[in-house]
Enzyme design. Structure first.
Site, PDB file in Angstrom:
ATOM      1  N   SER A 164      45.458  40.359  43.199  1.00 45.41           N
ATOM      2  CA  SER A 164      46.016  39.470  42.170  1.00 45.41           C
ATOM      3  C   SER A 164      47.093  38.620  42.829  1.00 45.41           C
ATOM      4  CB  SER A 164      46.631  40.305  41.040  1.00 45.41           C
ATOM      5  OG  SER A 164      47.437  39.520  40.189  1.00 45.41           O
ATOM      6  N   TYR A 176      51.736  47.752  38.005  1.00 47.97           N
ATOM      7  CA  TYR A 176      50.675  46.776  38.267  1.00 47.97           C
ATOM      8  C   TYR A 176      50.932  46.007  39.562  1.00 47.97           C
ATOM      9  CZ  TYR A 176      47.165  43.179  37.633  1.00 47.97           C
ATOM     10  OH  TYR A 176      46.083  42.337  37.832  1.00 47.97           O
TER      11      TYR A 176
END
Length: 319
Positions: A164, A176
């Site tokens: 990401s 995350y």
């Protein structure tokens, strides 16, 4: 002189475009294993590769995910249940894949499965919240990869890891961003380690797209769940209206930033698997290219300032 430079840049761009159009042969003989195929990028990639003629082994977490994918795909596509947080499930899938691909080996692995919640300010979370996400987003990626490396060596194939832009910069709390930074590191070491075996390891770094990761209902439910579990002392630190202010801003930003065209990411994944000369990294999404990645290269002072502009201060902030 300036025109010569423009000409050289144009020639380089043309050469790069031509080089990247070359595709590997005998796609119909190649097997690709994809995790996280219940929805989103993994689901669309499985369908896309099936259309192109690959033998797709699509790992789903739910029976509904398997059933829906079977209904919309050819008989060449195989679905299997995989929980990437459980070693037994991963090893069972690897044994099945080994029996399926035989001596031809596995051409491609796409590590796509992942979680985006729980996420919130670091002091809202427990160590179990961190472990839960790291088990899926990081340890799952590593264990799935290790389970099939011998099969990929046979075909001198590809490993595609979905990270990401938040593996480059960390604007939110929770596991995350930590997991995506770690996936980037694993991807880099894996690429260098396996290069001698003819294996290419590629990384996908998407920006904001309309998936479960950016689903405002999921994020809202997550924040309310975290808030309800907080000790009163922590709630007092942030103020009773903190969650609602954050959610209002978040919804506005998600509406502006989230790209509905998931095929931009899927096309990068497909290119990483099919191109003779794939890119080392892909950053689909204009927000990734024009905002997040440039910001990640800025001095920390500048990055902190930019990210702090849309930051709500807690009620008891002292600075």
């Amino acid at each position: 002189m300036f025109l010569y430079l423009i000409g050289l840049v144009a020639l380089f761009a043309l050469y790069r475009w031509y080089r990247e159009t070359k595709r590997v042969p005998n796609i119909s003989d190649k097997y690709v294993y994809i995790t996280g195929c219940d929805s989103g990028f993994g689901n669309l990639l499985a369908k896309r590769l099936d259309e192109l003629g690959y033998h797709v082994i699509a790992a789903c977490f739910t029976e509904n995910g398997e059933d829906d994918l079977k209904k919309s795909s050819s008989k060449k596509l195989t679905t299997i249940h995989v929980d990437v947080a459980k070693s037994e499930s991963i090893q069972k899938a690897a044994a099945f894949i080994k029996s399926k691909v035989g001596e031809a080996g596995l051409w491609g692995l796409v590590n796509n499965a992942g979680l985006s919640v729980p996420a919130g300010p670091c002091d809202w979370l427990t160590i179990q919240d961190y472990k839960q996400m790291l088990d899926v987003n990081l340890m799952g990626v590593i264990e799935v990869t290790l389970s099939v490396i011998p099969l990929i060596k046979k075909s001198q194939g590809r490993i595609v890891n979905v990270a990401s832009v938040f593996g480059r910069i960390s604007p939110v709390g929770g596991a995350y961003c930590i997991s995506k930074y770690a996936v980037e590191a694993f991807n880099d070491s894996l690429r260098r380690n396996l290069r001698d075996f003819g294996i290419k390891v590629l990384c996908i770094e998407p920006g904001f797209f309309k998936t479960t990761v950016t689903n405002t209902e999921v994020i809202e439910k997550n924040l309310h769940n975290l808030w309800d579990k907080l000790p009163q002392e922590v709630r007092d630190d942030y103020g009773s209206d903190y969650v609602e202010k954050v959610l209002k801003l978040m919804k506005e930003q998600m509406d502006k930033l989230s790209d509905p065209d998931l095929m931009k990411v899927v096309s990068c994944m497909e290119h990483a698997l099919s191109a003779v000369y794939p890119r080392t990294r892909y950053s689909p999404g204009w927000d990734a290219k024009l905002f997040w990645l440039p910001l990640s290269y800025m001095p920390t002072l500048i990055a902190d300032y930019v990210l702090a502009r849309d930051h709500f201060k807690p009620a008891k902030a002292v600075v």
